[in-house]
Write a protein that holds these residues in place. Structure first.
Motif, PDB file in Angstrom:
ATOM      1  N   ALA A 162       0.847  -1.193   0.000  1.00 21.44           N
ATOM      2  CA  ALA A 162       0.000   0.000   0.000  1.00 21.44           C
ATOM      3  C   ALA A 162       0.883   1.243   0.000  1.00 21.44           C
ATOM      4  N   VAL A 163       0.519   2.211  -0.826  1.00 20.98           N
ATOM      5  CA  VAL A 163       1.256   3.463  -0.952  1.00 20.98           C
ATOM      6  C   VAL A 163       0.259   4.614  -0.898  1.00 20.98           C
ATOM      7  N   GLU A 164       0.578   5.633  -0.103  1.00 25.46           N
ATOM      8  CA  GLU A 164      -0.238   6.852  -0.042  1.00 25.46           C
ATOM      9  C   GLU A 164       0.647   8.059  -0.282  1.00 25.46           C
ATOM     10  N   LEU A 165       0.116   9.009  -1.028  1.00 25.72           N
ATOM     11  CA  LEU A 165       0.839  10.240  -1.310  1.00 25.72           C
ATOM     12  C   LEU A 165      -0.103  11.414  -1.071  1.00 25.72           C
ATOM     13  N   ASP A 166       0.266  12.274  -0.099  1.00 25.85           N
ATOM     14  CA  ASP A 166      -0.495  13.496   0.154  1.00 25.85           C
ATOM     15  C   ASP A 166       0.024  14.589  -0.771  1.00 25.85           C
ATOM     16  N   THR A 167      -0.889  15.255  -1.457  1.00 21.28           N
ATOM     17  CA  THR A 167      -0.501  16.322  -2.375  1.00 21.28           C
ATOM     18  C   THR A 167      -1.487  17.475  -2.284  1.00 21.28           C
ATOM     19  N   LEU A 191       0.499   4.744 -11.718  1.00 18.68           N
ATOM     20  CA  LEU A 191       1.376   3.896 -10.910  1.00 18.68           C
ATOM     21  C   LEU A 191       1.941   2.791 -11.786  1.00 18.68           C
ATOM     22  N   LEU A 192       3.255   2.741 -11.879  1.00 21.84           N
ATOM     23  CA  LEU A 192       3.938   1.691 -12.620  1.00 21.84           C
ATOM     24  C   LEU A 192       4.662   0.775 -11.641  1.00 21.84           C
ATOM     25  N   VAL A 193       4.547  -0.515 -11.826  1.00 21.53           N
ATOM     26  CA  VAL A 193       5.280  -1.510 -11.050  1.00 21.53           C
ATOM     27  C   VAL A 193       6.149  -2.298 -12.016  1.00 21.53           C
ATOM     28  N   ASP A 194       7.464  -2.224 -11.791  1.00 26.78           N
ATOM     29  CA  ASP A 194       8.429  -2.886 -12.673  1.00 26.78           C
ATOM     30  C   ASP A 194       8.170  -2.514 -14.133  1.00 26.78           C
ATOM     31  N   GLY A 195       7.861  -1.229 -14.346  1.00 22.07           N
ATOM     32  CA  GLY A 195       7.712  -0.714 -15.693  1.00 22.07           C
ATOM     33  C   GLY A 195       6.347  -0.887 -16.318  1.00 22.07           C
ATOM     34  N   ARG A 196       5.397  -1.510 -15.614  1.00 21.55           N
ATOM     35  CA  ARG A 196       4.060  -1.728 -16.172  1.00 21.55           C
ATOM     36  C   ARG A 196       3.036  -0.863 -15.449  1.00 21.55           C
ATOM     37  N   LEU A 197       2.146  -0.255 -16.208  1.00 21.23           N
ATOM     38  CA  LEU A 197       1.069   0.530 -15.620  1.00 21.23           C
ATOM     39  C   LEU A 197       0.062  -0.417 -14.970  1.00 21.23           C
ATOM     40  N   VAL A 198      -0.140  -0.271 -13.643  1.00 15.33           N
ATOM     41  CA  VAL A 198      -1.040  -1.177 -12.928  1.00 15.33           C
ATOM     42  C   VAL A 198      -2.200  -0.456 -12.248  1.00 15.33           C
ATOM     43  N   ARG A 235      -4.167   7.040  -3.210  1.00 14.40           N
ATOM     44  CA  ARG A 235      -3.841   5.752  -2.584  1.00 14.40           C
ATOM     45  C   ARG A 235      -3.771   4.652  -3.630  1.00 14.40           C
ATOM     46  N   PHE A 236      -2.808   3.768  -3.441  1.00 11.55           N
ATOM     47  CA  PHE A 236      -2.697   2.557  -4.242  1.00 11.55           C
ATOM     48  C   PHE A 236      -2.546   1.390  -3.273  1.00 11.55           C
ATOM     49  N   THR A 237      -3.402   0.383  -3.393  1.00 11.91           N
ATOM     50  CA  THR A 237      -3.387  -0.739  -2.466  1.00 11.91           C
ATOM     51  C   THR A 237      -3.336  -2.058  -3.234  1.00 11.91           C
ATOM     52  N   GLU A 238      -3.183  -3.152  -2.466  1.00  7.74           N
ATOM     53  CA  GLU A 238      -3.154  -4.507  -3.003  1.00  7.74           C
ATOM     54  C   GLU A 238      -2.056  -4.682  -4.045  1.00  7.74           C
ATOM     55  N   LEU A 239      -0.892  -4.104  -3.765  1.00  3.33           N
ATOM     56  CA  LEU A 239       0.261  -4.270  -4.641  1.00  3.33           C
ATOM     57  C   LEU A 239       0.979  -5.570  -4.294  1.00  3.33           C
ATOM     58  N   PRO A 240       1.775  -6.126  -5.197  1.00  5.38           N
ATOM     59  CA  PRO A 240       2.517  -7.359  -4.906  1.00  5.38           C
ATOM     60  C   PRO A 240       3.437  -7.176  -3.700  1.00  5.38           C
ATOM     61  N   ALA A 283       3.550  14.373   1.598  1.00  5.54           N
ATOM     62  CA  ALA A 283       3.984  13.234   2.416  1.00  5.54           C
ATOM     63  C   ALA A 283       3.844  11.953   1.618  1.00  5.54           C
ATOM     64  N   LEU A 284       4.775  11.024   1.854  1.00  2.00           N
ATOM     65  CA  LEU A 284       4.752   9.701   1.246  1.00  2.00           C
ATOM     66  C   LEU A 284       4.706   8.667   2.359  1.00  2.00           C
ATOM     67  N   ARG A 285       3.669   7.806   2.337  1.00  3.67           N
ATOM     68  CA  ARG A 285       3.534   6.747   3.338  1.00  3.67           C
ATOM     69  C   ARG A 285       3.409   5.394   2.638  1.00  3.67           C
ATOM     70  N   THR A 286       4.020   4.386   3.237  1.00  2.93           N
ATOM     71  CA  THR A 286       3.938   3.021   2.718  1.00  2.93           C
ATOM     72  C   THR A 286       3.853   2.062   3.899  1.00  2.93           C
ATOM     73  N   ASP A 287       3.461   0.816   3.624  1.00  2.31           N
ATOM     74  CA  ASP A 287       3.396  -0.170   4.699  1.00  2.31           C
ATOM     75  C   ASP A 287       4.632  -1.054   4.733  1.00  2.31           C
ATOM     76  N   ALA A 288       5.704  -0.597   4.080  1.00  2.58           N
ATOM     77  CA  ALA A 288       7.026  -1.238   4.149  1.00  2.58           C
ATOM     78  C   ALA A 288       8.052  -0.169   3.791  1.00  2.58           C
ATOM     79  N   PRO A 289       9.293  -0.320   4.204  1.00  2.00           N
ATOM     80  CA  PRO A 289      10.303   0.714   3.934  1.00  2.00           C
ATOM     81  C   PRO A 289      10.516   0.940   2.439  1.00  2.00           C
TER      82      PRO A 289
END
Length: 414
Positions: free
Chosen positions: A88-93, A113-120, A151-156, A176-182
């Protein structure tokens, strides 16, 4: 438009009401230059956020034009890039969205949002400021609004490269940038940097999203890192822009020149050719052997043989549609007024002349990207700007013509 001075010790940024309260699940990562690509400058704002700029402070100080200020703060090609295992990724703007008096509301800016170069994923934010433009008077008003959260959720769960491309058509202050992992900065992938400058078409006007502007599409197809200095209404051969291009590290450079000079009715033929030479001379001071591609305007019937200026058709504006028309007279060409036909002839001549001593300088007729046959199939909706489908066509053609075969950048891709 005046930009606030950097704040040395900013106060904590108020969180948007829509954002969840931080807890053990969330990691807040400082927004640092290492996480951003595509911007030439980052300004610390009064809120303690970051405002990406596509022009350096020295260039912005030399001409505080509102048109240019709006264009360069719209982060076309700017993206957050990092590596993470986050799901999960959140970006306040805080966005600034444009509105036009008498016209339908513009669609919200899109975050890709791109993951490993792919628009997801794609998303938008709510709230923010509104810049209202009255095209009948040229005046503007700004209404302030609250920040929002994308917000982007349910990412690999596995480690992955993440890119968040900011809306190409909304000024965006990052809070601000928040994630549920470093999060960690993404290592350099060794790709060539392609530095491009052009008008609103290069900026991405009427493209569907930031990764579908024609320069972003071409960069993706060619496997290069894009810095997009497409500036709506502002590709005017300004010396400060040439110096910004000169001072920006890049392995490939392209310039899409001409349309703004015509529709602004900025200069006559006597001034145009020396201005182009001077623009190229300045770039060559910092990039003496970098492949440099000069691209003339795509087909635009209202200006092919009719000089500027260009103006909105206010009769159509009443009906909720913005159309553009040329106000010049073809007879004025005899007095040195410029049309797209004249511009193409001059750019071709200048490049041919200089290429005798500069083998890394190249020319591309913009009608190879969008010409008469394309106009029949994909007309310009407002008589000036291509739509989303046409952006894709131009991007695919540019990638093929510039990066493959005998193209100017054929040896310069990934």
């Amino acid at each position: 438009m005046q930009h606030p001075e950097p704040v040395p010790h900013p106060e904590p940024v108020p969180r948007p009401e829509s954002a969840p309260r931080p807890g053990p699940r969330w990691t807040t990562t400082p927004l640092t230059p290492e996480l951003l690509r595509g911007a030439l400058d980052l300004e610390t704002t009064e809120r303690g956020g970051l405002q990406p700029h596509r022009l350096p402070a020295r260039a912005r100080a030399q001409y505080t034009d509102s048109q240019l200020s709006v264009a360069e703060t719209q982060p076309s090609g700017v993206r957050l890039v990092f590596r993470t295992r986050a799901t999960a990724v959140e970006l306040d703007t805080l966005r600034t969205k444009r509105a036009y008096v008498g016209a339908p509301p513009r669609p919200d800016g899109v975050y890709d949002l791109l993951v490993d170069g792919r628009l997801v994923r794609q998303a938008s934010v709510s709230g923010g400021n509104t810049l209202t433009i009255d095209m009948t008077t040229g005046t503007t008003t700004t209404e302030s609004g609250p920040p929002g959260t994308v917000r982007f959720t349910e990412l690999p769960r596995e480690a992955k490269d993440v890119e968040i491309w900011l809306p190409h058509n909304e000024a965006t202050e990052l809070l601000a940038l928040r994630t549920d992992a470093p999060v960690e900065p993404l290592p350099d992938r060794g790709r060539k940097v392609w530095l491009h400058h052009g008008s609103s078409i290069s900026h991405g006007s009427d493209a569907a999203s930031p990764t579908t502007t024609w320069p972003a599409l071409a960069a993706s197809l060619a496997g290069v890192e894009l810095i997009n200095l497409g500036l709506s209404g502002s590709a005017l051969l300004d010396p400060f822009l040439a110096r910004a291009l000169r001072d920006t590290p890049a392995e490939l450079i392209s310039l899409k020149l001409g349309i703004n000079v015509v529709n602004a009715d900025l200069m006559r033929l006597r001034a145009f050719a020396p201005a182009v030479h001077g623009f190229l001379d300045t770039i060559r001071e910092g990039h003496p052997e970098t492949p440099l591609l000069v691209v003339s305007p795509i087909l635009c019937p209202i200006h092919e043989d009719t000089p500027g200026p260009c103006a909105p058709d206010l009769g159509n504006l009443v009906n909720g549609q913005i159309q553009f028309k040329a106000l010049g007279d073809p007879a004025e060409k005899a007095a040195g007024k410029l049309t797209l036909g004249i511009i193409r002839e001059e750019l071709s001549r200048i490049v041919t002349q200089r290429a005798a001593e500069d083998p890394h300088l190249h020319y591309l007729d913009g009608r190879e990207l969008y010409g008469a046959a394309d106009l029949t199939e994909l007309p310009l909706p407002d008589a000036l700007h291509p739509d989303a489908a046409t952006h894709r066509r131009i991007g695919e053609r540019f990638a093929k013509l510039a990066f493959t075969g005998g193209g100017a950048f054929a040896a310069g891709g990934a």
